[in-house]
Enzyme design. Structure first.
Site: not given
Ligand SMILES: [Mg+2]
Length: 362
Positions: A16, A111
């Protein structure tokens, strides 16, 4: 003590990017570095699409109305989004992932889940892969990423938040169940505010509370999600990492508690469905040219009506107008309506988001 059936433990990484859109803007404009930045528009109905960490100190969050954000952080700098740049960076990141595994499932531009059980580099330890990937991302894009490493998607996703920003965390098979038990259910990925509220009303506040409920009880109250909740309460999640496939359509539908016979009432039910598909498209920089309305009647007959426009729908209202026209053409209804669905297809990339699109960007 219960004995688990021995299945080979999978190695899943959730990567992420940190404050993605805002970090790209700070990377490309040195004047924004170290300052509170919101990607979004300060207009009356605008919403923050992403906030830099400096802005988050003031409580500025993505999806917050711009007006609120500006009030909480008077020095907040609003920057117009540049989706074509975010998309290009996203492609760079994905090609780094692809050096390690073909099993990549993006959740959005910033992500993705990676299944590295059998990885292309033959690295035994998933933590080492995550460290390498984050270093490569930094080297290639200049941006920070965080990662979660675990034996399933749910825990990998939860883990990537633990040492954010610019960090990583591991949840091992040994620690998974205890981790979930201690976690408030409202923090669970896949438990939105409405579900969290419903769980609270049933006395379920933590993973431990959730674990006490039977699969029957959870299915009664949460339908198809019941077995999933039953599993994750025990740290079990057997969903596969599904490799990157271009989405062909984005849809939402709703079954009604009460049959709807009236056109105006049916039109009102289209509003949240259109809002949902639009929000998804705006958040993923997807443009659509076709809208389809699905109607299921009380006699189980299903009809679908579609409309395709020459250039992508510019905003939510244009989709709603088209959907209403399709619904009107199906009126008078043969029977009362049990279910309505709205699907967008003929999808493409939306590189130049309109102001309206940004307002709905989450
Ligand atoms: Mg993010």
């Amino acid at each position: 003590m219960t004995k688990e059936v021995a299945t080979p433990t999978r190695k899943i990484i959730h990567v992420d990017m940190d404050a993605f859109y805002a970090s790209v803007e700070q990377r490309d404009n040195p004047e924004l570095r170290g300052k509170p930045v919101a990607v979004g528009s300060p207009v009356a109905r605008g919403v923050v699409a992403a906030a830099s960490y400096e802005a988050r100190v003031f409580g500025v969050r993505s999806a917050m109305p711009s007006v609120t954000a500006a009030r909480q952080c008077p020095d907040l700098i609003f920057v117009k989004p540049r989706f074509e740049v975010y998309r290009a960076v996203s492609m760079q990141i994905r090609s780094i992932f692809a050096e390690y595994t073909p099993l990549i499932e993006p959740l959005s531009l910033d992500e993705a889940y990676l299944d590295v059980t059998e990885n292309l580099k033959g690295i035994a330890i998933a933590t080492d892969i995550a460290t390498e990937i984050r270093a490569r991302i930094k080297q290639v894009t200049g941006l920070n990423a965080s990662a979660g490493i675990s034996y399933n998607k749910f825990l990998a996703k939860m883990a990537s938040d633990l040492n954010k920003p610019n960090g990583q965390a591991v949840i091992s098979p040994k620690n998974g169940p205890a981790f979930v038990e201690g976690l408030p259910v409202k923090k669970f990925h896949g438990v939105g505010p409405a579900t969290a509220k419903k769980m609270a009303a049933l006395g379920i506040e933590t993973g431990a509370d959730l674990k006490e409920k039977s699969v029957e009880f959870l299915t009664d109250h949460f339908g198809k999600s019941g077995p999933h909740f039953h599993g994750i309460a025990r740290g079990i999640d057997n969903r596969q990492v599904r490799p990157d496939r271009e989405r062909k359509s984005v849809g939402a539908e709703d079954t009604f508690a009460i049959d709807i016979a009236d056109l105006e009432a049916a039109k009102r039910e289209l509003v949240p469905l259109v809002a949902k598909v639009w929000r998804y498209c705006a958040g993923h920089a997807i443009a659509a040219k076709t809208v389809t309305v699905k109607i299921r009647f009380a006699d189980f007959q299903i009809i679908t009506r579609s409309r395709t426009v020459p250039t992508a729908f510019p905003n939510e209202n244009a989709i709603l107008t088209a959907a209403i026209t399709l619904l009107e053409a199906a009126y008078p209804f043969r029977k009362s309506v049990w279910l309505l669905g709205v699907t967008l297809s003929s999808l493409g990339h939306s590189n130049v988001p309109s102001a309206t699109q940004l307002e709905f960007l989450l």
